[in-house]
Design an enzyme around this catalytic site. Structure first.
Site, PDB file in Angstrom:
ATOM      1  N   GLY A   1       0.790  -1.222   0.000  1.00 46.71           N
ATOM      2  CA  GLY A   1       0.000   0.000   0.000  1.00 46.71           C
ATOM      3  C   GLY A   1       0.824   1.274   0.000  1.00 46.71           C
ATOM      4  O   GLY A   1       0.362   2.313  -0.453  1.00 46.71           O
TER       5      GLY A   1
ATOM      6  N   ALA B   1       2.135  -5.817  -8.063  1.00 45.45           N
ATOM      7  CA  ALA B   1       1.404  -4.692  -7.472  1.00 45.45           C
ATOM      8  C   ALA B   1      -0.079  -5.018  -7.363  1.00 45.45           C
ATOM      9  O   ALA B   1      -0.661  -5.610  -8.263  1.00 45.45           O
ATOM     10  CB  ALA B   1       1.592  -3.460  -8.342  1.00 45.45           C
TER      11      ALA B   1
ATOM     12  N   THR C   1      -2.360  -2.544  -5.105  1.00 44.15           N
ATOM     13  CA  THR C   1      -2.852  -1.159  -5.104  1.00 44.15           C
ATOM     14  C   THR C   1      -1.730  -0.175  -5.458  1.00 44.15           C
ATOM     15  O   THR C   1      -1.997   0.995  -5.678  1.00 44.15           O
ATOM     16  CB  THR C   1      -3.417  -0.774  -3.724  1.00 44.15           C
ATOM     17  OG1 THR C   1      -2.352  -0.833  -2.771  1.00 44.15           O
ATOM     18  CG2 THR C   1      -4.519  -1.713  -3.281  1.00 44.15           C
ATOM     19  N   SER C   2      -0.492  -0.642  -5.447  1.00 40.90           N
ATOM     20  CA  SER C   2       0.633   0.288  -5.628  1.00 40.90           C
ATOM     21  C   SER C   2       1.080   0.350  -7.085  1.00 40.90           C
ATOM     22  O   SER C   2       0.445  -0.243  -7.955  1.00 40.90           O
ATOM     23  CB  SER C   2       1.808  -0.179  -4.759  1.00 40.90           C
ATOM     24  OG  SER C   2       2.337  -1.369  -5.293  1.00 40.90           O
TER      25      SER C   2
ATOM     26  N   THR D   1       6.798  -6.048  -5.022  1.00 40.04           N
ATOM     27  CA  THR D   1       8.189  -6.522  -4.934  1.00 40.04           C
ATOM     28  C   THR D   1       8.533  -7.415  -6.136  1.00 40.04           C
ATOM     29  O   THR D   1       9.635  -7.331  -6.684  1.00 40.04           O
ATOM     30  CB  THR D   1       8.398  -7.245  -3.594  1.00 40.04           C
ATOM     31  OG1 THR D   1       8.172  -6.284  -2.564  1.00 40.04           O
ATOM     32  CG2 THR D   1       9.809  -7.793  -3.446  1.00 40.04           C
TER      33      THR D   1
ATOM     34  N   ASP E   1      -8.111  -4.126  -1.543  1.00 36.63           N
ATOM     35  CA  ASP E   1      -7.454  -5.289  -0.946  1.00 36.63           C
ATOM     36  C   ASP E   1      -8.243  -5.646   0.319  1.00 36.63           C
ATOM     37  O   ASP E   1      -7.818  -5.325   1.433  1.00 36.63           O
ATOM     38  CB  ASP E   1      -5.989  -4.924  -0.625  1.00 36.63           C
ATOM     39  CG  ASP E   1      -5.101  -6.139  -0.436  1.00 36.63           C
ATOM     40  OD1 ASP E   1      -5.584  -7.268  -0.648  1.00 36.63           O
ATOM     41  OD2 ASP E   1      -3.935  -5.958  -0.075  1.00 36.63           O
TER      42      ASP E   1
ATOM     43  N   SER F   1      -4.878 -14.504   1.728  1.00 40.02           N
ATOM     44  CA  SER F   1      -4.012 -14.545   0.567  1.00 40.02           C
ATOM     45  C   SER F   1      -2.540 -14.608   0.989  1.00 40.02           C
ATOM     46  O   SER F   1      -1.778 -15.456   0.522  1.00 40.02           O
ATOM     47  CB  SER F   1      -4.328 -13.304  -0.261  1.00 40.02           C
ATOM     48  OG  SER F   1      -3.258 -12.902  -1.011  1.00 40.02           O
TER      49      SER F   1
ATOM     50  N   LYS G   1      -3.177   1.312   3.357  1.00 40.02           N
ATOM     51  CA  LYS G   1      -4.299   0.409   3.650  1.00 40.02           C
ATOM     52  C   LYS G   1      -4.797   0.548   5.081  1.00 40.02           C
ATOM     53  O   LYS G   1      -5.975   0.389   5.359  1.00 40.02           O
ATOM     54  CB  LYS G   1      -3.884  -1.035   3.365  1.00 40.02           C
ATOM     55  CG  LYS G   1      -3.615  -1.277   1.891  1.00 40.02           C
ATOM     56  CD  LYS G   1      -3.154  -2.681   1.564  1.00 40.02           C
ATOM     57  CE  LYS G   1      -2.662  -2.736   0.129  1.00 40.02           C
ATOM     58  NZ  LYS G   1      -2.145  -4.037  -0.283  1.00 40.02           N
TER      59      LYS G   1
HETATM   60  O1  LIG Z   1       1.409  -2.338  -2.278  1.00 43.57           O
HETATM   61  P1  LIG Z   1       0.395  -3.199  -2.946  1.00 43.57           P
HETATM   62  O2  LIG Z   1       0.568  -3.194  -4.427  1.00 43.57           O
HETATM   63  O3  LIG Z   1      -1.014  -2.965  -2.543  1.00 43.57           O
HETATM   64  O4  LIG Z   1       0.658  -4.692  -2.370  1.00 43.57           O
HETATM   65  C1  LIG Z   1       1.401  -5.637  -2.946  1.00 43.57           C
HETATM   66  C2  LIG Z   1       2.789  -5.723  -2.416  1.00 43.57           C
HETATM   67  O5  LIG Z   1       2.840  -5.976  -1.047  1.00 43.57           O
HETATM   68  C3  LIG Z   1       3.565  -7.126  -0.772  1.00 43.57           C
HETATM   69  O6  LIG Z   1       4.912  -6.785  -0.577  1.00 43.57           O
HETATM   70  P2  LIG Z   1       6.179  -7.740  -0.253  1.00 43.57           P
HETATM   71  O7  LIG Z   1       6.230  -8.836  -1.260  1.00 43.57           O
HETATM   72  O8  LIG Z   1       5.979  -8.290   1.115  1.00 43.57           O
HETATM   73  O9  LIG Z   1       7.373  -6.855  -0.309  1.00 43.57           O
HETATM   74  C4  LIG Z   1       3.218  -7.938  -1.970  1.00 43.57           C
HETATM   75  O10 LIG Z   1       3.926  -9.115  -2.173  1.00 43.57           O
HETATM   76  C5  LIG Z   1       3.371  -6.934  -3.072  1.00 43.57           C
HETATM   77  O11 LIG Z   1       4.698  -6.721  -3.443  1.00 43.57           O
HETATM   78  N1  LIG Z   2      -0.321 -11.508  -1.623  1.00 44.95           N
HETATM   79  C1  LIG Z   2      -1.177 -10.585  -1.253  1.00 44.95           C
HETATM   80  N2  LIG Z   2      -2.488 -10.783  -1.409  1.00 44.95           N
HETATM   81  C2  LIG Z   2      -3.353  -9.840  -1.012  1.00 44.95           C
HETATM   82  N3  LIG Z   2      -3.040  -8.729  -0.454  1.00 44.95           N
HETATM   83  C3  LIG Z   2      -1.754  -8.498  -0.292  1.00 44.95           C
HETATM   84  N4  LIG Z   2      -1.146  -7.438   0.230  1.00 44.95           N
HETATM   85  C4  LIG Z   2       0.140  -7.686   0.150  1.00 44.95           C
HETATM   86  N5  LIG Z   2       0.393  -8.866  -0.403  1.00 44.95           N
HETATM   87  C5  LIG Z   2      -0.781  -9.396  -0.678  1.00 44.95           C
END
Ligand SMILES: O=P(O)(O)OC[C@H]1O[C@H](OP(=O)(O)O)[C@H](O)[C@@H]1O
Ligand SMILES: Nc1ncnc2[nH]cnc12
Length: 503
Positions: A168, A196, A198-199, A203, A256, A264, A288
């Site tokens: 987020g 991604a 919401t962003s 990663t 989300d 998830s 979020k």
């Molecule tokens: O920010 P938004 O797009 O909502 O969420 C998705 C991001 O958050 C988590 O981060 P990480 O993999 O733990 O670094 C997910 O795996 C993804 O990279």
């Molecule tokens: N794998 C995932 N599924 C749903 N929400 C998330 N937010 C961060 N990672 C996520």
């Protein structure tokens, strides 16, 4: 009806089967009807597309279907119109605010994985969860159903650590530093990420800039048993496969839902065999979770869910009130993360968060004494050991370990916004920053994004650069520039916020 398979070089992002118009009229099939294909022991569901790409007596199978099921050209299949799946009734129950029973949740998840539910029904399910939520019994049932409809990884190392951010916050490349720090300390951390949601860059989108992120379970097992870490896209694996199907709807709606997010994230961790999991909850305006009280409640849910799954979970509530580091968007973030790993230092918001999270994991994994984890994490980063581990990860994942930040191409269509007035930066609007980067083409256009030159609290003079938008096309740059003008993502004290006249 019995028809012959024709393999079509079509990728629609959906489970489509192509039927000739005359054939469809005979069988009373309409666009988007659900049909069941049967061939021997194989049963596959798909939505009808009427097309002249196939002749009468044929059924066209798209590449989407072929990714999971094998069909050969000319193979005979029986096509049976399929009625509305039972799970649609359960989705409606949730829409009306009902509590779902375990078996109802299992049916929904199985139908999602079997593609009996189409995008429209899945989006309704996701929306019903956003509006009516899930209680802990429902979340636990959802998590286990998501994990058990896919494969499980069995890595021959202990303990298995994991870290996951709920995301987020723009610019959150933090875990790209955390994973190599933790692995350099000798712990095992098979990290899966989503793209991604919401962003402007998940990663997985960022790591993909310098390495492959799509691997089979066997390949992941080999990589992790060799070097103790990986950074891969969870969606490429058959781990909790319903997750990546529901994420598609979440991304389209930029939502989300909390219960689905818990299930998830934790279903993937469960399927990866992770025993010690650290969850990062960025908290602040425009992410979020906006308040620390909400973050604490969510933390309790993660910990409780972990207990039900037999995992030890800790939660770090982190500052998410403005972007992390100075870059947003896949390639720009990849540059910044690599730069920090190589130099052992970087923007405070990135280094403090990365070493803080890595430090908790080092303590959880028993390699750092209580209270000493962050110091140890910083030493590993500064010593270059984390960078060495990153090189190993990049190499094992098929990238070039010698890659330098400046080798990473970024969008060459740029526009820089400057300070309209002198003063202190009072706020940076996370949602606006993400919106601009997405309008510029991120995450699909890897080079699109934003370079930020200021952070909250810093002083600027009129005319100083505030941020540069990068895009890969003029059209995208224009869209992002218009969006930025409308949203004013950076606030400076004393600035005229709006001018309203002639009302
Ligand atoms: O920010 P938004 O797009 O909502 O969420 C998705 C991001 O958050 C988590 O981060 P990480 O993999 O733990 O670094 C997910 O795996 C993804 O990279
Ligand atoms: N794998 C995932 N599924 C749903 N929400 C998330 N937010 C961060 N990672 C996520």
């Amino acid at each position: 009806m019995k028809v012959k398979v024709r393999i079509l070089d079509v990728y629609s992002g959906r489970y489509s089967v192509f039927i000739n118009e005359k054939e469809a009229m005979k069988a009373k099939l309409h666009p988007d009807d659900l049909v069941k294909l049967e061939a021997g022991k194989k049963t596959v569901y798909g939505s009808v597309v009427i097309s002249s790409l196939v002749k009468e007596g044929e059924i066209g199978i798209s590449r989407d279907v072929l990714q999971l099921h094998s069909f050969s050209e000319g193979e005979v299949v029986t096509v049976i119109p399929s009625g509305t799946p039972e799970s649609v009734r359960y989705i409606k129950k949730k829409m009306n605010g009902g509590k779902l029973r375990k078996v109802e949740i299992e049916t929904i998840i199985k139908d999602i994985v079997d593609r009996k539910l189409r995008d429209i029904e899945i989006s309704s399910f996701v929306t019903s969860l956003e509006i009516n939520g899930l209680d802990m019994d429902e979340i636990a049932a959802l998590t286990i159903a998501m994990a058990e409809t896919g494969d499980m990884l069995d890595i021959d190392r202990k303990p298995i650590m994991d870290v996951h951010s709920i995301g987020g916050v723009p610019g959150n490349k933090t875990n790209i530093l955390v994973v190599p720090i933790v692995a350099a300390a000798g712990l095992t951390i098979p990290k899966t990420s989503s793209r991604a949601i919401t962003s402007a860059a998940g990663t997985a989108d960022v790591v993909e800039v310098f390495a492959d992120v799509s691997f089979s379970l066997d390949e992941i097992k080999r990589i992790v048993e060799k070097i103790g870490a990986c950074m891969v896209w969870g969606g490429a694996l058959n781990l909790a496969p319903a997750d990546d199907i529901t994420i598609k709807s979440e991304r389209a709606l930029s939502i989300d839902p909390t219960g689905l997010m818990l299930a998830s994230i934790m279903s993937k961790k469960y399927a990866m065999g992770s025993q010690y999991v650290l969850i990062d909850i960025p908290t602040g305006k425009g992410v979020k979770v906006e308040s620390v009280d909400q973050a604490r409640a969510l933390a309790r849910d993660f910990i409780e869910l972990g207990k039900r799954l037999g995992q030890y979970v800790e939660v770090a509530i982190t500052y998410g009130g403005q972007p992390i580091g100075h870059t947003v968007g896949p390639a720009l973030e990849a540059r910044e993360a690599l730069q920090a790993l190589m130099a052992g230092t970087g923007p405070g918001s990135l280094i403090e968060k990365a070493t803080g999270l890595a430090g908790v994991l080092l303590e959880m994994g028993g390699v750092a004494p209580a209270g000493m984890g962050k110091k140890m994490a910083r030493e590993i980063l500064e010593s270059g050991k984390a960078y060495q581990k990153m090189r190993e990860i990049i190499e094992e994942q098929g990238g070039n370990p010698d890659i330098k930040p400046e080798d990473i191409p970024v969008g060459d269509k740029t526009y820089t916004f400057t300070a309209p007035t002198s003063g202190y930066i009072t706020a940076i609007d996370n949602k606006a920053i993400t919106g601009i980067a997405r309008a510029a083409g991120a995450p699909e256009d890897k080079g699109a994004g934003i370079e930020l030159y200021v952070k909250v609290g810093e002083k600027v003079k009129e005319g100083d650069p505030l941020f540069t938008i990068h895009a890969e096309s003029e059209a995208r740059l224009d869209q992002a520039t218009v969006f930025a003008r409308r949203t004013e993502p950076i606030r400076i004290e004393g600035m005229v916020l709006q001018r309203i006249g002639n009302i």
